[in-house]
Structure formats: C-alpha cells, structure tokens
Design a protein around this motif. Structure first.
Motif, short mmCIF file in Angstrom:
data_model
loop_
_atom_site.label_atom_id
_atom_site.label_comp_id
_atom_site.label_asym_id
_atom_site.label_seq_id
_atom_site.Cartn_x
_atom_site.Cartn_y
_atom_site.Cartn_z
N ALA A 254 0.81 -1.22 0.00
CA ALA A 254 0.00 0.00 0.00
C ALA A 254 0.84 1.26 0.00
O ALA A 254 0.42 2.30 -0.51
CB ALA A 254 -0.94 0.00 1.20
N GLY B 110 -6.63 -2.53 -6.01
CA GLY B 110 -7.96 -2.95 -5.58
C GLY B 110 -8.18 -4.44 -5.78
O GLY B 110 -8.76 -5.12 -4.92
N CYS C 187 -6.51 -6.45 -3.16
CA CYS C 187 -7.19 -6.40 -1.86
C CYS C 187 -8.22 -7.52 -1.74
O CYS C 187 -8.53 -7.98 -0.64
CB CYS C 187 -7.89 -5.05 -1.67
N HIS D 53 -1.22 -9.86 -0.94
CA HIS D 53 -2.59 -9.53 -0.52
C HIS D 53 -2.54 -8.22 0.23
O HIS D 53 -1.82 -8.08 1.21
CB HIS D 53 -3.17 -10.62 0.37
N LEU D 54 -3.29 -7.23 -0.24
CA LEU D 54 -3.28 -5.90 0.35
C LEU D 54 -4.54 -5.66 1.16
O LEU D 54 -5.59 -6.25 0.91
CB LEU D 54 -3.16 -4.84 -0.75
N SER D 55 -4.44 -4.79 2.15
CA SER D 55 -5.58 -4.42 2.98
C SER D 55 -6.35 -3.29 2.30
O SER D 55 -5.76 -2.27 1.93
CB SER D 55 -5.09 -3.97 4.36
N LEU D 56 -7.66 -3.47 2.13
CA LEU D 56 -8.46 -2.48 1.42
C LEU D 56 -8.42 -1.12 2.11
O LEU D 56 -8.22 -0.08 1.45
CB LEU D 56 -9.91 -2.96 1.30
N GLN E 89 -6.15 0.14 4.02
CA GLN E 89 -4.83 0.75 3.90
C GLN E 89 -4.62 1.33 2.51
O GLN E 89 -4.08 2.45 2.36
CB GLN E 89 -3.74 -0.27 4.21
N VAL E 90 -5.03 0.60 1.49
CA VAL E 90 -4.87 1.09 0.13
C VAL E 90 -5.72 2.33 -0.10
O VAL E 90 -5.26 3.32 -0.70
CB VAL E 90 -5.26 -0.01 -0.89
N TYR F 260 -11.35 -3.65 -6.60
CA TYR F 260 -11.78 -4.59 -5.55
C TYR F 260 -13.00 -5.38 -6.02
O TYR F 260 -13.09 -6.60 -5.82
CB TYR F 260 -12.09 -3.82 -4.28
#
Length: 211
Positions: free
Chosen positions: A22, A52, A55, A64-67, A69-70, A172
């Motif tokens: 992020a 997205g 996430c 894998h990203l945190s929604l 945080q992004v 996302y």
C-alpha cells in the motif's frame, strides 16, 4: 533485499505493489499528482486498479493488500500531491514552465489551462483528476493562474477522493467478482490505460478541424 529493490520497475504498478504494498500507492500518487519532473512516468490508474484487485485476492499468487490501507494511502497521496503541486505552481511555476523544453509538458499545460477556462475552476479541478497527464499539471497550473487557494483545496480534495477511491473500489469489485483475475493483471492494466486515454482521444477529435 537490495536485489529485490533493484528489480523494481517504478513505471510498473504491479512491480511497485509487489515490492512495497500500500505504501507504493501513497508515494506514486503523491509524485504523480505533485511532481512535474517524475509525475508523467509514474502509474496512476494503472496502480489503483491492480491494488484494488489484490485487496480482494492475492492468495499465494501475489501480495494480498488491505483495502482500508490502500484506500487511505490513495487518498493521502493524491490529496497531498495535488496540494504540493499547487504550492509549487504558485511559487515559481511560471519560471519552470518557461524554461522547460518538454513539448509534452507544454501540451499538457495548454490542455489543463483550456479545461480551467472552459469549465470553470470547480468542475475543471474535479474532472482533471480523471484525465492522465492533465492531473499531473493541473495543480501547478492552478497555482500559476492564481486560482484561489480555498477553491483549489476544496475541489481538489473532492476530485482526488472521487478518482482514487472509485478506482480502488472498481478493482476490488473486479477481484471479488471475477475468479482468477489476479493472474491477468497486465490485461487489467492495459484496459485501464485505454480507458484513461479516452477523454484525451475524444477531446482531440473534437478539436481537430473537419476534413
């Protein structure tokens, strides 16, 4: 770690996300929105959509990203970058533009100025966030043209949030709705490039003289 950093392509959204997560969104959008020298070469739409997607996916085939945080990084980067660009334009932007030899920069500045004069400050500042290249020059240009600070600040925040958050959420949604789409991020990036260039193509056709 040094080898991984050397392998990072700063013009590739997927490469930046894989290396920095992020944080890449914050830094890239800040630079794209406020730093004329490097802003043209950094991903905007092509970073937000894959972010997205990752996430919603990123299980073993990618990060894998945190929604939240992004979305937060996208908001902070785009808002802060645009405001910095405005301040740079207000305090020396005319001199920098006069000295540049970049035809692309001059062309983008002309498009941005036409946008401001045609639609008015509020609408142009919001719409300009959705147009690649124009969003890089719009902040400095608004500063050069003495757009009131309050007007620019309020409407660039509105435009920055609408653009950055909608792009992340679109990615996302795609990641959640289309199984395996994370394996084809390059196609998504290509589609984002095409879509982001449509406003410029339509504008060019409209302004071209009839044959």
């Amino acid at each position: 770690m040094s080898g991984a950093l050397q392998a990072v392509d700063p013009t590739s959204g997927s490469s930046l996300l894989a290396a920095f997560g992020a944080l890449a969104v914050l830094v890239a959008l800040f630079a794209e929105s406020g730093l004329l020298v490097v802003g043209f070469f950094l991903p905007g739409d092509t970073l937000l959509l894959p972010a997205g997607v990752l996430c919603a996916t990123g299980d073993g085939s990618g990060p894998h990203l945190s929604l939240w945080q992004v979305m937060l990084c996208a908001a902070v980067g785009s808002v802060a970058g645009a405001q910095l660009g405005f301040l740079i334009g207000r305090h020396g932007g005319r001199t920098a533009l006069a000295r540049t030899r970049s035809g692309r920069l001059r062309s983008a500045a002309a498009r941005g100025e036409a946008l401001l004069r045609r639609y008015g400050y509020r609408k142009a500042i919001v719409l300009g966030r959705f147009v690649p290249v124009v969003r890089t020059v719009l902040g400095p240009l608004a500063g050069m043209l003495d757009v009131p600070t309050r007007t620019f600040t309020v409407w660039q925040i509105v435009g920055s949030l609408l653009w950055s958050q909608s792009m992340v959420l679109a990615g996302y949604w795609l990641g959640a709705a289309v199984p395996g789409i994370e394996h084809y991020l390059w196609l998504l990036v290509a589609a984002a490039v095409v879509v982001s260039l449509l406003p410029l193509l339509f504008r060019s056709r409209k302004d071209s003289p009839p044959g």
